[in-house]
Design a protein around this motif. Structure first.
Motif, PDB file in Angstrom:
ATOM      1  N   LEU A 112      -9.974 -42.385  -4.757  1.00  0.00           N
ATOM      2  CA  LEU A 112     -10.428 -42.917  -5.019  1.00  0.00           C
ATOM      3  C   LEU A 112     -10.491 -43.921  -4.169  1.00  0.00           C
ATOM      4  O   LEU A 112     -11.633 -43.974  -3.777  1.00  0.00           O
ATOM      5  CB  LEU A 112      -9.460 -44.902  -5.873  1.00  0.00           C
ATOM      6  N   LEU A 113     -10.467 -43.302  -2.220  1.00  0.00           N
ATOM      7  CA  LEU A 113     -11.105 -43.525  -1.332  1.00  0.00           C
ATOM      8  C   LEU A 113     -12.466 -42.917  -1.438  1.00  0.00           C
ATOM      9  O   LEU A 113     -13.767 -43.478  -0.367  1.00  0.00           O
ATOM     10  CB  LEU A 113     -10.167 -43.148  -0.217  1.00  0.00           C
ATOM     11  N   THR A 114     -11.876 -41.490  -1.600  1.00  0.00           N
ATOM     12  CA  THR A 114     -13.157 -40.041  -2.193  1.00  0.00           C
ATOM     13  C   THR A 114     -14.248 -40.588  -2.122  1.00  0.00           C
ATOM     14  O   THR A 114     -15.293 -40.978  -2.181  1.00  0.00           O
ATOM     15  CB  THR A 114     -12.621 -39.652  -1.782  1.00  0.00           C
ATOM     16  N   ILE A 115     -14.258 -41.235  -3.395  1.00  0.00           N
ATOM     17  CA  ILE A 115     -14.706 -41.672  -4.478  1.00  0.00           C
ATOM     18  C   ILE A 115     -15.891 -42.715  -4.165  1.00  0.00           C
ATOM     19  O   ILE A 115     -16.627 -42.495  -3.797  1.00  0.00           O
ATOM     20  CB  ILE A 115     -14.556 -41.586  -5.918  1.00  0.00           C
ATOM     21  N   ASN A 164      -6.505 -53.763  -1.214  1.00  0.00           N
ATOM     22  CA  ASN A 164      -5.844 -53.039  -2.150  1.00  0.00           C
ATOM     23  C   ASN A 164      -7.117 -52.838  -3.681  1.00  0.00           C
ATOM     24  O   ASN A 164      -7.295 -53.297  -4.951  1.00  0.00           O
ATOM     25  CB  ASN A 164      -4.923 -54.169  -3.478  1.00  0.00           C
ATOM     26  N   LEU A 165      -7.453 -52.273  -2.945  1.00  0.00           N
ATOM     27  CA  LEU A 165      -9.091 -51.509  -3.203  1.00  0.00           C
ATOM     28  C   LEU A 165      -9.616 -50.521  -4.310  1.00  0.00           C
ATOM     29  O   LEU A 165      -8.494 -49.946  -4.459  1.00  0.00           O
ATOM     30  CB  LEU A 165     -10.186 -51.548  -2.394  1.00  0.00           C
ATOM     31  N   GLU A 166      -9.957 -50.841  -5.167  1.00  0.00           N
ATOM     32  CA  GLU A 166      -9.884 -49.280  -6.021  1.00  0.00           C
ATOM     33  C   GLU A 166     -11.210 -48.309  -6.748  1.00  0.00           C
ATOM     34  O   GLU A 166     -11.394 -47.678  -6.000  1.00  0.00           O
ATOM     35  CB  GLU A 166      -9.272 -49.640  -7.897  1.00  0.00           C
ATOM     36  N   ALA A 167     -12.243 -49.833  -6.587  1.00  0.00           N
ATOM     37  CA  ALA A 167     -13.456 -49.032  -6.892  1.00  0.00           C
ATOM     38  C   ALA A 167     -15.113 -49.987  -6.605  1.00  0.00           C
ATOM     39  O   ALA A 167     -14.074 -51.250  -7.535  1.00  0.00           O
ATOM     40  CB  ALA A 167     -13.545 -48.021  -8.922  1.00  0.00           C
ATOM     41  N   PRO A 168     -15.612 -49.934  -6.287  1.00  0.00           N
ATOM     42  CA  PRO A 168     -16.561 -50.927  -6.347  1.00  0.00           C
ATOM     43  C   PRO A 168     -17.232 -51.388  -7.669  1.00  0.00           C
ATOM     44  O   PRO A 168     -17.557 -50.117  -8.374  1.00  0.00           O
ATOM     45  CB  PRO A 168     -17.383 -50.590  -5.155  1.00  0.00           C
ATOM     46  N   ASP A 170     -10.495 -46.537   5.276  1.00  0.00           N
ATOM     47  CA  ASP A 170      -8.889 -46.238   4.386  1.00  0.00           C
ATOM     48  C   ASP A 170      -7.852 -47.329   5.123  1.00  0.00           C
ATOM     49  O   ASP A 170      -7.553 -48.033   4.206  1.00  0.00           O
ATOM     50  CB  ASP A 170      -8.362 -45.341   4.800  1.00  0.00           C
ATOM     51  N   LEU A 171      -8.773 -47.940   6.016  1.00  0.00           N
ATOM     52  CA  LEU A 171      -7.719 -48.953   6.474  1.00  0.00           C
ATOM     53  C   LEU A 171      -8.197 -50.302   5.599  1.00  0.00           C
ATOM     54  O   LEU A 171      -7.074 -51.012   5.348  1.00  0.00           O
ATOM     55  CB  LEU A 171      -7.873 -49.891   7.718  1.00  0.00           C
ATOM     56  N   PRO A 172      -9.380 -50.957   5.189  1.00  0.00           N
ATOM     57  CA  PRO A 172      -9.849 -52.115   4.338  1.00  0.00           C
ATOM     58  C   PRO A 172      -9.437 -51.467   2.399  1.00  0.00           C
ATOM     59  O   PRO A 172      -9.019 -52.451   2.050  1.00  0.00           O
ATOM     60  CB  PRO A 172     -11.236 -52.268   4.447  1.00  0.00           C
ATOM     61  N   SER A 216     -18.620 -38.873   4.375  1.00  0.00           N
ATOM     62  CA  SER A 216     -17.275 -38.325   3.935  1.00  0.00           C
ATOM     63  C   SER A 216     -16.344 -38.352   5.360  1.00  0.00           C
ATOM     64  O   SER A 216     -14.533 -37.508   4.846  1.00  0.00           O
ATOM     65  CB  SER A 216     -17.825 -37.086   3.226  1.00  0.00           C
ATOM     66  N   ASP A 217     -16.315 -37.891   5.853  1.00  0.00           N
ATOM     67  CA  ASP A 217     -15.500 -37.385   6.954  1.00  0.00           C
ATOM     68  C   ASP A 217     -15.381 -38.538   7.883  1.00  0.00           C
ATOM     69  O   ASP A 217     -13.599 -39.089   7.487  1.00  0.00           O
ATOM     70  CB  ASP A 217     -16.584 -36.232   8.564  1.00  0.00           C
ATOM     71  N   LEU A 218     -15.999 -39.271   8.620  1.00  0.00           N
ATOM     72  CA  LEU A 218     -14.920 -40.683   9.089  1.00  0.00           C
ATOM     73  C   LEU A 218     -14.988 -41.499   8.385  1.00  0.00           C
ATOM     74  O   LEU A 218     -13.516 -42.543   8.429  1.00  0.00           O
ATOM     75  CB  LEU A 218     -16.044 -41.405  10.556  1.00  0.00           C
ATOM     76  N   GLY A 219     -15.248 -41.799   7.086  1.00  0.00           N
ATOM     77  CA  GLY A 219     -14.872 -42.768   5.804  1.00  0.00           C
ATOM     78  C   GLY A 219     -13.522 -42.964   5.469  1.00  0.00           C
ATOM     79  O   GLY A 219     -12.712 -43.561   5.338  1.00  0.00           O
TER      80      GLY A 219
END
Length: 448
Positions: A401-404, A274-278, A267-269, A259-262
């Motif tokens: 979305l990134l956090t999730i 244009n990612l949203e949710a896996p 964030d970059l990929p 959660s820290d470095l992620g």
């Protein structure tokens, strides 16, 4: 906590228009020379850095009207620098007392982010919140929904997102410099969590702890331990949690390295592709511990096609786990980095650099003209948005979305199985036992 409906990628891509429109509708009306009245929740450590940076903005004057921290020493030091500000140890009292603030900066520990952020959004106040946005997925969905309803400028504190290097990388990927990208790898050397003997060899600065202390130890006099615990389950004070960032390793308060470095590296990929949710998430590592995040692990995410971008996988590695192509010497060595693998080449990156591979193939390559404007900085973006309604680059519609996605890696690891994720309803389709890691009930006296 009631499940909130997921937000589409379209919401995130419309950030500029949505934030500008929302800010114009709900933010206070400012005259040209008006100062922005800002409350700061969390003013020590990272919070102190945010306080200094936000108040140094010259394009829009910032007036510090309130300071809040559970550490009385940190609070006192900040109050000496801003003697006109009201001081609080409990941010709930801050919101009870101050209804006319213009904006709020939240720099508390991860497990209280959502609880300090939500009241501001409910008052339709702009918020800057440090990463990760929330402690768990349920909280992230709640904050995303509240931000959408508030329509005010928001920003998650991922300062590297504002860098010119990240923008140039996104432009290269989206311009097709390496062709369609079907695979991305992200690795970091940091290993915050329960260590194996192998982890301990490469992380000598981390104390090897296997169980939460149970001894009743009196907290330092400057710490309000009950308020520091906040919505988390109560446990005795120990110096294995404080001073920070020791608490990051404990599930009750943080989520380890992910959660820290992620928030910075994934964030970059996430942005470029244009990612949203896996759709599926699978984690690999040592057996999960009930209290401590792992020092080393890896995660494989599968994402569906997005527009003209093909389905892709994103791989996360932390600690001793590394991509095989790196271990085999197939790319230049980096302690931490990101690798995009396209049909026509590869793009190797880190915070400050990027290289197209193989170098011989791209020796005469001319990069596309910049299309993403350079940022004045994460804090500057948010302060200007509060004043003018201009867009921010990491609003909660995107950062949520990134956090999730980051949290889902930990959920898969703790559940011990490959998960199928229902993004719309915010639940795991194939593993009801994983729901305990998606959200949690706050301690009595705390609510969202």
């Amino acid at each position: 906590m009631n499940a909130q409906r997921g937000m589409s990628r379209r919401d995130a891509l419309k950030t500029g228009a949505a934030i500008a429109a929302g800010a114009a509708m709900h933010r206070p009306s400012f005259a040209a020379n008006d100062r922005l009245d800002v409350a700061f929740i969390g003013v020590g450590g990272r919070g102190g850095a945010n306080l200094r940076s936000v108040t140094k903005q010259t394009l829009v004057g910032v007036n510090v009207v309130a300071l809040c921290d559970v550490n009385n020493s940190s609070l006192g030091a900040a109050a000496q620098q801003h003697p006109g500000a009201k001081t609080f140890s409990d941010f709930r009292r801050l919101y009870d007392d101050l209804k006319n603030i213009d904006a709020v900066v939240v720099s508390t520990t991860e497990h209280t982010h959502a609880f300090a952020t939500l009241p501001a959004l409910q008052l339709k106040k702009p918020v800057y919140c440090e990463k990760p946005l929330t402690h768990n997925i349920g909280e992230a969905r709640r904050i995303m929904q509240a931000a959408k309803e508030a329509g005010v400028p928001t920003q998650m504190g991922t300062q590297i997102h504002a860098s010119s290097n990240y923008r140039r990388i996104v432009e290269l990927v989206q311009a097709g410099a390496i062709g369609p990208v079907r695979e991305a790898h992200v690795w970091v050397g940091r290993a915050w969590g329960l260590q194996s003997e192998e982890d301990a060899k490469v992380n000598k600065d981390i104390v090897y702890v296997t169980e939460p202390p149970t001894a009743q130890v009196t907290p330092p006099p400057e710490i309000d331990w009950d308020l520091w615990i906040g919505p988390a389950p109560m446990r005795p004070y120990s110096d294995v949690y404080l001073p920070g960032p020791k608490w990051y390793r404990w599930w009750d308060f943080g989520s380890g390295t992910m959660s820290d470095l992620g928030s910075h590296f994934n964030d970059l990929p996430f942005w470029a592709l244009n990612l949203e949710a896996p759709t599926t998430i699978e984690a690999f590592g040592p057996p999960p511990h009930v209290d401590l995040a792992p020092a080393s692990m890896s995660v494989r995410y599968e994402f569906p096609a997005r527009g003209d971008m093909p389905a892709c996988t994103m791989h996360w590695y932390q600690g001793t786990h590394k991509p095989q192509i790196l271990l085999d010497g197939g790319i230049p060595s980096k302690g931490s980095g990101m690798l995009f693998i396209g049909d026509n080449g590869m793009l190797l990156c880190d915070y400050g650099t990027h290289t197209l591979l193989p170098t011989e193939k791209f020796k005469d390559f001319q990069p596309p003209k910049p299309t993403i404007p350079d940022s004045p900085g994460q804090h500057e973006e948010w302060v200007l948005a509060c004043k003018n309604g201009t867009p921010t680059s990491s609003p909660f519609s995107y950062a949520g979305l990134l956090t999730i996605t980051n949290h889902l890696g930990n959920v898969a690891y703790r559940a011990g199985k490959k998960l199928e994720w229902d993004h719309v309803n915010g639940r795991v389709r194939n593993a009801p036992e994983a729901e305990q890691f998606v959200s949690r009930k706050p301690r009595e006296g705390w609510s969202l």
